[in-house]
Design an enzyme around this catalytic site. Structure first.
Site, PDB file in Angstrom:
ATOM      1  N   ILE A  62      -5.222   4.081   3.449  1.00  0.00           N
ATOM      2  CA  ILE A  62      -5.898   4.461   2.200  1.00  0.00           C
ATOM      3  C   ILE A  62      -7.388   4.627   2.454  1.00  0.00           C
ATOM      4  O   ILE A  62      -7.978   3.880   3.238  1.00  0.00           O
ATOM      5  CB  ILE A  62      -5.673   3.350   1.138  1.00  0.00           C
ATOM      6  CG1 ILE A  62      -4.172   3.163   0.887  1.00  0.00           C
ATOM      7  CG2 ILE A  62      -6.435   3.641  -0.153  1.00  0.00           C
ATOM      8  CD1 ILE A  62      -3.817   1.823   0.287  1.00  0.00           C
ATOM      9  N   CYS A  63      -8.018   5.588   1.752  1.00  0.00           N
ATOM     10  CA  CYS A  63      -9.480   5.715   1.771  1.00  0.00           C
ATOM     11  C   CYS A  63      -9.946   6.223   0.407  1.00  0.00           C
ATOM     12  O   CYS A  63      -9.241   6.079  -0.580  1.00  0.00           O
ATOM     13  CB  CYS A  63      -9.950   6.629   2.914  1.00  0.00           C
ATOM     14  SG  CYS A  63      -9.586   8.372   2.660  1.00  0.00           S
ATOM     15  N   ARG A  64     -11.108   6.822   0.347  1.00  0.00           N
ATOM     16  CA  ARG A  64     -11.658   7.278  -0.928  1.00  0.00           C
ATOM     17  C   ARG A  64     -10.948   8.524  -1.440  1.00  0.00           C
ATOM     18  O   ARG A  64     -10.565   8.614  -2.594  1.00  0.00           O
ATOM     19  CB  ARG A  64     -13.161   7.543  -0.779  1.00  0.00           C
ATOM     20  CG  ARG A  64     -13.821   8.021  -2.066  1.00  0.00           C
ATOM     21  CD  ARG A  64     -15.330   8.211  -1.878  1.00  0.00           C
ATOM     22  NE  ARG A  64     -15.890   8.891  -3.031  1.00  0.00           N
ATOM     23  CZ  ARG A  64     -15.991  10.208  -3.145  1.00  0.00           C
ATOM     24  NH1 ARG A  64     -15.573  10.995  -2.173  1.00  0.00           N
ATOM     25  NH2 ARG A  64     -16.509  10.745  -4.225  1.00  0.00           N
ATOM     26  N   GLY A  66      -8.725  10.639   0.908  1.00  0.00           N
ATOM     27  CA  GLY A  66      -7.601  11.041   1.751  1.00  0.00           C
ATOM     28  C   GLY A  66      -8.003  11.584   3.110  1.00  0.00           C
ATOM     29  O   GLY A  66      -7.175  11.721   3.997  1.00  0.00           O
ATOM     30  N   MET A  90      -8.424   6.737  -3.199  1.00  0.00           N
ATOM     31  CA  MET A  90      -8.717   5.924  -4.375  1.00  0.00           C
ATOM     32  C   MET A  90      -9.192   6.766  -5.558  1.00  0.00           C
ATOM     33  O   MET A  90      -9.084   6.334  -6.708  1.00  0.00           O
ATOM     34  CB  MET A  90      -9.747   4.840  -4.040  1.00  0.00           C
ATOM     35  CG  MET A  90      -9.216   3.748  -3.121  1.00  0.00           C
ATOM     36  SD  MET A  90      -7.772   2.871  -3.765  1.00  0.00           S
ATOM     37  CE  MET A  90      -8.532   1.907  -5.096  1.00  0.00           C
TER      38      MET A  90
END
Length: 98
Positions: A62-64, A66, A90
């Site tokens: 997961i990140c901000r 993708g 996110m």
């Protein structure tokens, strides 16, 4: 690269499935809110901390938005890890955060 949508992940969490999630955002970003139960390994440290991971387990990255999780997923997959990238990051997450 295998992918999962934020909605699918939220459904798995709601069903009580045991998940291994890694958030590759920076510590300051994670401090603003993260999915409960994630482990934070910033993208720049993934290479140096991958020894902490188990190749027998599946990891959701997961990140901000993708992008960084996509990079981490490609790298970890090339090292023999079983990974799934959460699309949209996110920014697309509507579930609970802590």
């Amino acid at each position: 690269m295998r992918e999962i949508s934020p909605k699918e992940l939220e459904q798995f969490i709601d069903e009580g499935k045991t998940l291994n999630m890694i958030d590759v955002r920076e510590v300051s970003e994670v401090a603003e809110g993260k999915i409960p139960g994630v482990i934070n390994i910033p993208l720049g440290l993934v290479e140096f901390r991958m020894h902490e991971l188990d190749k027998e387990k599946e990891y959701i990255i997961i990140c901000r938005s993708g992008g960084r999780s996509g990079q981490a997923s490609q790298f970890l997959a090339s090292q023999g890890f079983n990974v799934i990238n959460m699309t949209g990051g996110m920014l697309a997450w509507e579930g609970r955060t802590e």
